[in-house]
Motif scaffolding. Structure first.
Motif, PDB file in Angstrom:
ATOM      1  N   ALA A 159       6.598   7.708   9.725  1.00  0.00           N
ATOM      2  CA  ALA A 159       5.400   8.551   9.769  1.00  0.00           C
ATOM      3  C   ALA A 159       4.125   7.778   9.487  1.00  0.00           C
ATOM      4  O   ALA A 159       3.035   8.220   9.871  1.00  0.00           O
ATOM      5  N   VAL A 160       4.208   6.637   8.818  1.00  0.00           N
ATOM      6  CA  VAL A 160       3.022   5.842   8.499  1.00  0.00           C
ATOM      7  C   VAL A 160       2.901   4.719   9.520  1.00  0.00           C
ATOM      8  O   VAL A 160       3.726   3.803   9.551  1.00  0.00           O
ATOM      9  N   VAL A 187       0.841  -1.194   0.000  1.00  0.00           N
ATOM     10  CA  VAL A 187       0.000   0.000   0.000  1.00  0.00           C
ATOM     11  C   VAL A 187       0.876   1.245   0.000  1.00  0.00           C
ATOM     12  O   VAL A 187       0.663   2.188  -0.783  1.00  0.00           O
ATOM     13  N   VAL A 188       1.875   1.276   0.875  1.00  0.00           N
ATOM     14  CA  VAL A 188       2.765   2.434   0.962  1.00  0.00           C
ATOM     15  C   VAL A 188       3.519   2.621  -0.352  1.00  0.00           C
ATOM     16  O   VAL A 188       3.659   3.749  -0.859  1.00  0.00           O
ATOM     17  N   LEU A 213       5.695  13.010  11.118  1.00  0.00           N
ATOM     18  CA  LEU A 213       5.813  13.596   9.790  1.00  0.00           C
ATOM     19  C   LEU A 213       6.345  15.024   9.880  1.00  0.00           C
ATOM     20  O   LEU A 213       7.112  15.460   9.019  1.00  0.00           O
ATOM     21  N   ALA A 214       5.954  15.737  10.929  1.00  0.00           N
ATOM     22  CA  ALA A 214       6.408  17.125  11.102  1.00  0.00           C
ATOM     23  C   ALA A 214       7.921  17.229  11.106  1.00  0.00           C
ATOM     24  O   ALA A 214       8.494  18.195  10.579  1.00  0.00           O
ATOM     25  N   GLY A 262       3.973  11.506   3.657  1.00  0.00           N
ATOM     26  CA  GLY A 262       4.344  10.555   4.705  1.00  0.00           C
ATOM     27  C   GLY A 262       4.794   9.213   4.147  1.00  0.00           C
ATOM     28  O   GLY A 262       5.515   8.471   4.823  1.00  0.00           O
ATOM     29  N   THR A 263       4.412   8.896   2.897  1.00  0.00           N
ATOM     30  CA  THR A 263       4.833   7.632   2.306  1.00  0.00           C
ATOM     31  C   THR A 263       6.343   7.584   2.082  1.00  0.00           C
ATOM     32  O   THR A 263       6.912   6.516   1.877  1.00  0.00           O
TER      33      THR A 263
END
Length: 267
Positions: free
Chosen positions: A153-154, A32-33, A181-182, A147-148
């Motif tokens: 992050a995921v 998925v990622v 993610l930041a 994020g990917t």
């Protein structure tokens, strides 16, 4: 479907010096990622894209109001524009150029209205336009999709088969940790992501995408809206009533058939 083909592939033989072993196929989560990362790169390689956007403000599960409009991204210039008509009457136009955000009732009103998002993130994070009206910033959904690129992050990812009037399709669902993610983003986006992470329901944001021909067809996120810094208590004789959390469902439907008009950055 690519997921089905990949899953059916099973284990792949790999030859090394004098021996052979089998490498495990990627998990469904990793597939998925990978699918979304490829679609993200496919989009950002384009000069610009447009999308129809819908925002639905919800308190609890009840829709409060809805905005409909368009948004455009110009990737090389890091410039975006959103135009929303809220509740069928009020129009809001916003342009982001780099880390500066402009907002007004129409294009003419944008001049002189610029706000530096980095400064706002330091001094008044709850007043940032992305927090008060999440879909107004046309970069937000792409920042979340970014994020990917960052495994930390995921935190969740899964494919879900759904059906609608056009038939069955796969939804790619991601849980994006906004604080993690930041750490990978520029200061302006870092500020709103960190503020988002402090809101109820904002630590992990649900991002859902569908793909068509290797590109993102639809992208949806549920984002929290920050509570006011103070709650009016006038005429209250007892405990303050419970305030249901407010969220905004931002949905974008991408179009690749027509080259967008170049965005004019306000002075």
């Amino acid at each position: 479907m690519r997921l089905a083909r990949l899953a059916a592939g099973g284990l792949a033989p790999v030859l090394t010096a004098g021996c052979a072993y089998t490498a495990a196929a990627p998990s469904a989560q990793q597939q998925v990622v990978d699918e979304l990362r490829g679609a993200y790169q496919h989009i950002t390689a384009l000069p610009a894209v447009t999308a129809a956007v819908t925002e639905t403000v919800q308190s609890g599960t009840v829709a409060v109001t809805q905005g409909k409009g368009t948004l455009t991204w110009e990737f090389p210039r890091r410039t975006g524009e959103t135009s929303l008509t809220v509740a069928g009457g009020t129009t809001v136009v916003a342009v982001r150029a780099g880390d500066t955000f402009f907002e007004g009732r129409n294009h003419k009103a944008l001049a002189g209205s610029g706000r530096d998002l980095t400064d706002y993130g330091r001094t008044a994070p709850q007043s940032m336009p992305q927090i008060q009206a999440p879909g107004l910033d046309p970069f937000q959904l792409m920042v979340l999709l970014d994020g990917t690129r960052w495994p930390d992050a995921v935190v969740t990812s899964q494919p879900v088969v759904t059906s609608d009037n056009s038939g069955q399709h796969i939804e790619y669902q991601l849980g994006v940790d906004t604080a993690r993610l930041a750490a990978h983003q520029r200061p302006a986006d870092r500020a709103w992501l960190r503020e988002m992470s402090r809101q109820p329901g904002g630590k992990v944001v649900s991002l859902v995408a569908t793909l068509k021909q290797g590109r993102v067809a639809t992208l949806t996120a549920v984002l929290p809206v920050a509570k006011p810094s103070s709650t009016p208590t006038t005429n209250l004789t007892g405990p303050a009533p419970a305030v249901k959390p407010v969220t905004v469902v931002v949905a974008a439907v991408f179009s690749y058939e027509k080259r967008p008009t170049r965005i004019a950055v306000p002075s």
